[in-house]
Design a protein around this motif. Structure first.
Motif, PDB file in Angstrom:
ATOM      1  N   LEU A  34       0.866  -1.164   0.000  1.00 61.16           N
ATOM      2  CA  LEU A  34       0.000   0.000   0.000  1.00 61.16           C
ATOM      3  C   LEU A  34       0.908   1.221   0.000  1.00 61.16           C
ATOM      4  CD1 LEU A  34      -2.762   1.367   0.239  1.00 61.16           C
ATOM      5  CD2 LEU A  34      -2.612   1.037   2.708  1.00 61.16           C
ATOM      6  N   VAL A  35       0.900   1.947  -1.103  1.00 59.20           N
ATOM      7  CA  VAL A  35       1.798   3.089  -1.272  1.00 59.20           C
ATOM      8  C   VAL A  35       0.988   4.376  -1.179  1.00 59.20           C
ATOM      9  CG1 VAL A  35       3.443   4.229  -2.833  1.00 59.20           C
ATOM     10  CG2 VAL A  35       3.319   1.722  -2.744  1.00 59.20           C
ATOM     11  N   VAL A  36       1.430   5.273  -0.301  1.00 62.92           N
ATOM     12  CA  VAL A  36       0.781   6.573  -0.125  1.00 62.92           C
ATOM     13  C   VAL A  36       1.662   7.630  -0.786  1.00 62.92           C
ATOM     14  CG1 VAL A  36       0.020   8.297   1.561  1.00 62.92           C
ATOM     15  CG2 VAL A  36      -0.391   5.871   1.986  1.00 62.92           C
ATOM     16  N   PHE A  37       1.025   8.556  -1.499  1.00 64.31           N
ATOM     17  CA  PHE A  37       1.731   9.582  -2.258  1.00 64.31           C
ATOM     18  C   PHE A  37       1.608  10.948  -1.595  1.00 64.31           C
ATOM     19  CE2 PHE A  37       0.595   6.206  -5.175  1.00 64.31           C
ATOM     20  CZ  PHE A  37       1.786   5.989  -5.845  1.00 64.31           C
ATOM     21  N   ASN A  38       2.629  11.766  -1.816  1.00 56.18           N
ATOM     22  CA  ASN A  38       2.651  13.119  -1.267  1.00 56.18           C
ATOM     23  C   ASN A  38       1.638  14.012  -1.984  1.00 56.18           C
ATOM     24  OD1 ASN A  38       3.708  15.145   0.454  1.00 56.18           O
ATOM     25  ND2 ASN A  38       4.893  15.970  -1.245  1.00 56.18           N
ATOM     26  N   ASP A  39       1.119  14.974  -1.251  1.00 55.79           N
ATOM     27  CA  ASP A  39       0.301  16.025  -1.854  1.00 55.79           C
ATOM     28  C   ASP A  39       0.602  17.319  -1.111  1.00 55.79           C
ATOM     29  OD1 ASP A  39      -1.372  16.347   0.478  1.00 55.79           O
ATOM     30  OD2 ASP A  39      -2.525  14.603  -0.157  1.00 55.79           O
ATOM     31  N   GLU A  40       0.071  18.398  -1.597  1.00 58.03           N
ATOM     32  CA  GLU A  40       0.296  19.703  -0.965  1.00 58.03           C
ATOM     33  C   GLU A  40      -0.939  20.141  -0.190  1.00 58.03           C
ATOM     34  OE1 GLU A  40       3.350  20.912  -0.989  1.00 58.03           O
ATOM     35  OE2 GLU A  40       3.904  19.210  -2.264  1.00 58.03           O
ATOM     36  N   VAL A  41      -1.835  19.213   0.106  1.00 57.52           N
ATOM     37  CA  VAL A  41      -3.114  19.546   0.721  1.00 57.52           C
ATOM     38  C   VAL A  41      -3.162  19.136   2.188  1.00 57.52           C
ATOM     39  CG1 VAL A  41      -5.614  19.199   0.583  1.00 57.52           C
ATOM     40  CG2 VAL A  41      -4.250  19.259  -1.520  1.00 57.52           C
ATOM     41  N   ASN A  42      -2.844  17.879   2.466  1.00 56.29           N
ATOM     42  CA  ASN A  42      -3.015  17.335   3.814  1.00 56.29           C
ATOM     43  C   ASN A  42      -1.840  17.684   4.730  1.00 56.29           C
ATOM     44  OD1 ASN A  42      -5.556  15.726   3.564  1.00 56.29           O
ATOM     45  ND2 ASN A  42      -4.390  14.829   1.887  1.00 56.29           N
ATOM     46  N   THR A  43      -2.147  17.932   5.983  1.00 56.08           N
ATOM     47  CA  THR A  43      -1.109  18.253   6.960  1.00 56.08           C
ATOM     48  C   THR A  43      -0.410  16.986   7.437  1.00 56.08           C
ATOM     49  OG1 THR A  43      -2.577  18.048   8.867  1.00 56.08           O
ATOM     50  CG2 THR A  43      -2.471  20.218   7.800  1.00 56.08           C
ATOM     51  N   PHE A  44       0.791  17.165   7.976  1.00 54.18           N
ATOM     52  CA  PHE A  44       1.529  16.048   8.568  1.00 54.18           C
ATOM     53  C   PHE A  44       0.666  15.351   9.620  1.00 54.18           C
ATOM     54  CE2 PHE A  44       6.234  15.904   7.779  1.00 54.18           C
ATOM     55  CZ  PHE A  44       6.234  16.734   6.672  1.00 54.18           C
ATOM     56  N   ASP A  45       0.114  16.144  10.520  1.00 52.37           N
ATOM     57  CA  ASP A  45      -0.659  15.569  11.626  1.00 52.37           C
ATOM     58  C   ASP A  45      -1.836  14.748  11.125  1.00 52.37           C
ATOM     59  OD1 ASP A  45       1.057  16.606  13.519  1.00 52.37           O
ATOM     60  OD2 ASP A  45      -0.190  18.361  13.943  1.00 52.37           O
TER      61      ASP A  45
END
Length: 102
Positions: A34-45
């Protein structure tokens, strides 16, 4: 009797070992990531919380994965059967995070 014969015992042991190796091979070929990709929307927390909720990660695991997602663009956050990974992907994507099963 036949079960006391050393050749019979050797053949049985080889057959058992062969079956074991076949099972291990089957398990390996049925493992998906299961690979999760970066985005500029969701916060680290938020991503950390979702990984804990969906994947059962400890806070430390979730934070490490989130850092990898941020700096490398993606991270394999969990591995397992297609069914389990697809169900987790659905939950992660429903939370607004991009993920794929590979």
């Amino acid at each position: 009797g036949i079960q006391e014969n050393p050749i019979f015992a050797l053949l049985m042991r080889e057959q058992t070992q062969h079956q074991y190796f076949e099972e291990v091979d089957t398990i390996e070929t049925e493992t998906y990531s299961l690979v999760v990709f970066n985005d500029e929307v969701n916060t680290f927390d938020f991503v950390i919380q979702v990984l804990q909720d969906v994947c059962g990660h400890s806070p430390e695991q979730a934070e490490q994965c989130t850092l990898l997602i941020h700096f490398k663009g993606k991270c394999a956050v969990k591995s397992g059967s297609w069914e389990k990974m697809a169900a987790m992907r659905y939950r992660i994507c429903s939370a607004g995070i991009s993920a794929e099963v590979l």
